[in-house]
Scaffold this active site. Sequence first.
Site, PDB file in Angstrom:
ATOM      1  N   ASP A  44       0.839  -1.198   0.000  1.00 13.12           N
ATOM      2  CA  ASP A  44       0.000   0.000   0.000  1.00 13.12           C
ATOM      3  C   ASP A  44       0.872   1.246   0.000  1.00 13.12           C
ATOM      4  O   ASP A  44       1.644   1.472   0.934  1.00 13.12           O
ATOM      5  CB  ASP A  44      -0.903   0.006   1.246  1.00 13.12           C
ATOM      6  CG  ASP A  44      -1.792   1.236   1.285  1.00 13.12           C
ATOM      7  OD1 ASP A  44      -2.761   1.288   0.503  1.00 13.12           O
ATOM      8  OD2 ASP A  44      -1.517   2.153   2.085  1.00 13.12           O
ATOM      9  N   TYR A  49       2.771   9.923  -0.360  1.00 15.38           N
ATOM     10  CA  TYR A  49       3.884   9.399   0.445  1.00 15.38           C
ATOM     11  C   TYR A  49       5.231   9.727  -0.181  1.00 15.38           C
ATOM     12  O   TYR A  49       6.272   9.551   0.459  1.00 15.38           O
ATOM     13  CB  TYR A  49       3.779   7.880   0.636  1.00 15.38           C
ATOM     14  CG  TYR A  49       2.530   7.402   1.357  1.00 15.38           C
ATOM     15  CD1 TYR A  49       1.682   8.292   2.003  1.00 15.38           C
ATOM     16  CD2 TYR A  49       2.200   6.051   1.393  1.00 15.38           C
ATOM     17  CE1 TYR A  49       0.533   7.850   2.643  1.00 15.38           C
ATOM     18  CE2 TYR A  49       1.063   5.600   2.037  1.00 15.38           C
ATOM     19  CZ  TYR A  49       0.227   6.508   2.649  1.00 15.38           C
ATOM     20  OH  TYR A  49      -0.910   6.062   3.285  1.00 15.38           O
ATOM     21  N   LYS A  74      -3.068   5.903  -4.028  1.00 14.48           N
ATOM     22  CA  LYS A  74      -4.148   6.843  -3.680  1.00 14.48           C
ATOM     23  C   LYS A  74      -3.939   8.182  -4.368  1.00 14.48           C
ATOM     24  O   LYS A  74      -2.794   8.614  -4.554  1.00 14.48           O
ATOM     25  CB  LYS A  74      -4.175   7.084  -2.161  1.00 14.48           C
ATOM     26  CG  LYS A  74      -3.999   5.825  -1.357  1.00 14.48           C
ATOM     27  CD  LYS A  74      -4.055   6.045   0.137  1.00 14.48           C
ATOM     28  CE  LYS A  74      -3.723   4.758   0.871  1.00 14.48           C
ATOM     29  NZ  LYS A  74      -2.304   4.574   1.149  1.00 14.48           N
ATOM     30  N   HIS A 107      -7.758   9.449  -1.364  1.00 17.49           N
ATOM     31  CA  HIS A 107      -7.015   9.477  -0.098  1.00 17.49           C
ATOM     32  C   HIS A 107      -7.793  10.176   1.016  1.00 17.49           C
ATOM     33  O   HIS A 107      -7.759   9.749   2.178  1.00 17.49           O
ATOM     34  CB  HIS A 107      -5.661  10.171  -0.322  1.00 17.49           C
ATOM     35  CG  HIS A 107      -4.603   9.769   0.651  1.00 17.49           C
ATOM     36  ND1 HIS A 107      -3.276   9.743   0.333  1.00 17.49           N
ATOM     37  CD2 HIS A 107      -4.670   9.376   1.947  1.00 17.49           C
ATOM     38  CE1 HIS A 107      -2.586   9.341   1.387  1.00 17.49           C
ATOM     39  NE2 HIS A 107      -3.405   9.132   2.377  1.00 17.49           N
TER      40      HIS A 107
HETATM   41  N1  LIG Z   1      -5.218   6.249   4.050  1.00 17.90           N
HETATM   42  C1  LIG Z   1      -4.656   6.950   5.002  1.00 17.90           C
HETATM   43  O1  LIG Z   1      -5.063   8.095   5.286  1.00 17.90           O
HETATM   44  C2  LIG Z   1      -3.521   6.357   5.778  1.00 17.90           C
HETATM   45  C3  LIG Z   1      -3.022   7.015   6.902  1.00 17.90           C
HETATM   46  C4  LIG Z   1      -1.958   6.431   7.610  1.00 17.90           C
HETATM   47  C5  LIG Z   1      -1.439   5.207   7.173  1.00 17.90           C
HETATM   48  N2  LIG Z   1      -1.942   4.598   6.059  1.00 17.90           N
HETATM   49  C6  LIG Z   1      -1.403   3.298   5.596  1.00 17.90           C
HETATM   50  O2  LIG Z   1      -1.368   2.385   6.688  1.00 17.90           O
HETATM   51  C7  LIG Z   1      -0.032   1.896   6.857  1.00 17.90           C
HETATM   52  C8  LIG Z   1       0.247   1.584   8.303  1.00 17.90           C
HETATM   53  O3  LIG Z   1       0.001   2.708   9.128  1.00 17.90           O
HETATM   54  P1  LIG Z   1       1.162   3.551   9.824  1.00 17.90           P
HETATM   55  O4  LIG Z   1       2.419   3.337   9.075  1.00 17.90           O
HETATM   56  O5  LIG Z   1       0.689   4.942   9.948  1.00 17.90           O
HETATM   57  O6  LIG Z   1       1.254   2.975  11.304  1.00 17.90           O
HETATM   58  P2  LIG Z   1       1.322   1.530  12.004  1.00 17.90           P
HETATM   59  O7  LIG Z   1       1.507   0.463  11.000  1.00 17.90           O
HETATM   60  O8  LIG Z   1       0.189   1.449  12.966  1.00 17.90           O
HETATM   61  O9  LIG Z   1       2.630   1.681  12.902  1.00 17.90           O
HETATM   62  C9  LIG Z   1       3.901   1.820  12.359  1.00 17.90           C
HETATM   63  C10 LIG Z   1       4.885   2.000  13.517  1.00 17.90           C
HETATM   64  O10 LIG Z   1       4.967   0.793  14.283  1.00 17.90           O
HETATM   65  C11 LIG Z   1       6.342   0.374  14.368  1.00 17.90           C
HETATM   66  N3  LIG Z   1       6.298  -1.097  14.337  1.00 17.90           N
HETATM   67  C12 LIG Z   1       5.908  -1.884  13.321  1.00 17.90           C
HETATM   68  N4  LIG Z   1       5.900  -3.182  13.685  1.00 17.90           N
HETATM   69  C13 LIG Z   1       6.308  -3.224  14.973  1.00 17.90           C
HETATM   70  C14 LIG Z   1       6.514  -4.281  15.901  1.00 17.90           C
HETATM   71  N5  LIG Z   1       6.260  -5.545  15.590  1.00 17.90           N
HETATM   72  N6  LIG Z   1       6.950  -3.957  17.163  1.00 17.90           N
HETATM   73  C15 LIG Z   1       7.191  -2.657  17.507  1.00 17.90           C
HETATM   74  N7  LIG Z   1       7.038  -1.617  16.653  1.00 17.90           N
HETATM   75  C16 LIG Z   1       6.583  -1.898  15.396  1.00 17.90           C
HETATM   76  C17 LIG Z   1       7.026   1.001  13.182  1.00 17.90           C
HETATM   77  O11 LIG Z   1       8.380   1.259  13.465  1.00 17.90           O
HETATM   78  P3  LIG Z   1       9.587   0.766  12.486  1.00 17.90           P
HETATM   79  O12 LIG Z   1       9.225   1.156  11.072  1.00 17.90           O
HETATM   80  O13 LIG Z   1      10.763   1.536  13.027  1.00 17.90           O
HETATM   81  O14 LIG Z   1       9.698  -0.720  12.678  1.00 17.90           O
HETATM   82  C18 LIG Z   1       6.273   2.333  13.051  1.00 17.90           C
HETATM   83  O15 LIG Z   1       6.798   3.276  13.968  1.00 17.90           O
HETATM   84  C19 LIG Z   1       0.821   3.020   6.277  1.00 17.90           C
HETATM   85  O16 LIG Z   1       2.159   2.630   6.031  1.00 17.90           O
HETATM   86  C20 LIG Z   1       0.022   3.388   5.049  1.00 17.90           C
HETATM   87  O17 LIG Z   1       0.230   2.453   4.018  1.00 17.90           O
HETATM   88  C21 LIG Z   1      -2.977   5.155   5.369  1.00 17.90           C
END
Ligand SMILES: NC(=O)c1ccc[n+]([C@@H]2O[C@H](COP(=O)([O-])OP(=O)(O)OC[C@H]3O[C@@H](n4cnc5c(N)ncnc54)[C@H](OP(=O)(O)O)[C@@H]3O)[C@@H](O)[C@H]2O)c1
Length: 283
Positions: A44, A49, A74, A107
């Site tokens: 994704d 991004y 998106k 988005h």
């Molecule tokens: N449509 C939208 O508006 C929207 C908004 C936000 C996100 N998204 C999508 O959703 C995806 C995921 O959301 P997100 O990136 O915001 O947050 P998330 O996946 O909830 O959290 C990511 C964080 O968790 C850490 N992490 C990952 N696995 C871990 C584990 N097993 N143990 C400890 N820490 C861990 C990562 O650190 P490290 O990288 O340092 O491991 C990073 O700091 C995004 O990448 C994007 O594709 C979409």
Amino acid sequence: MAQIKLNNGLMMPLQGYGVFQIPDQQQCERAVLDALATGYRLIDTAAAYGNEGAVGRAIQRSNVDRADLFISSKVWIQDAGYDQTLASFNRTLANLQTDYLDLYLIHMPYGDYQGSWRAMEDLYAAGKIKAIGVCNFEADRLLDLILSNHVVPAVDQMETHPFTQQKALRSVLQQYGIKLMAWAPFAEGQRGLFTQPVLKAIGDQYGKTPAQVTLRWLLQNDIVAIPKSVHADRMAQNFAINDFTLSPADMVQIATLDTEQPVILQIRALPEVFRLHGMTITQ
Ligand SMILES: NC(=O)c1ccc[n+]([C@@H]2O[C@H](COP(=O)([O-])OP(=O)(O)OC[C@H]3O[C@@H](n4cnc5c(N)ncnc54)[C@H](OP(=O)(O)O)[C@@H]3O)[C@@H](O)[C@H]2O)c1
């Protein structure tokens, strides 16, 4: 890997990998290669991004067949509207070095998203996108979009994690056969998710971490999750959720963590509308 069927019959992996907040191009390319080696097939990304190009290079470098991948991207607010969305979509394809997308999403529910949707309906009809959907659409805007157009969104990508479970939205999505895709499945680590006592106690029964319990809980709810990590060991941990099952009692306990409020994005808050409208991107 488990898959779900979208409302147009397309199969989508339930376990995906997201690349938000990896602005460093080399790091993003490396991370996507690691994610593909881990076994992820759903990637994704988004125009906003700034790393579609890195994702595209990683896909080229990997030896995974395009047909085995499920790529979502998106369109950002500044490209809302019919013509702008067509142009942005073409830039996305060029960046990703592909001639189609598996899933293309609006988005944010701001700007001329009705015009964007009509462009996406046309791209879908032309076979350039296998499924179309939205992000951050709450039930009222989603219903307005559905009632104004022909194609019902296949997916709504929303902030979803144990503290924000989207129960009310989920019942509306179910009525229209729309699948929920969880962004920030770990609440980006906020509210101490990685050490949360209820999730930890449940995980200890199975030798699993709170992160794995969270992802398993989403999987058992048929919610697609796209956790982000730049660390290969965490990707492997996040992927290893198919060798245990949460009991009904575990699921009930996790349900009690819901605050029914977003932790990260208040999509209706006026400062957020200003902030997001003001965010311009180069694609
Ligand atoms: N449509 C939208 O508006 C929207 C908004 C936000 C996100 N998204 C999508 O959703 C995806 C995921 O959301 P997100 O990136 O915001 O947050 P998330 O996946 O909830 O959290 C990511 C964080 O968790 C850490 N992490 C990952 N696995 C871990 C584990 N097993 N143990 C400890 N820490 C861990 C990562 O650190 P490290 O990288 O340092 O491991 C990073 O700091 C995004 O990448 C994007 O594709 C979409």
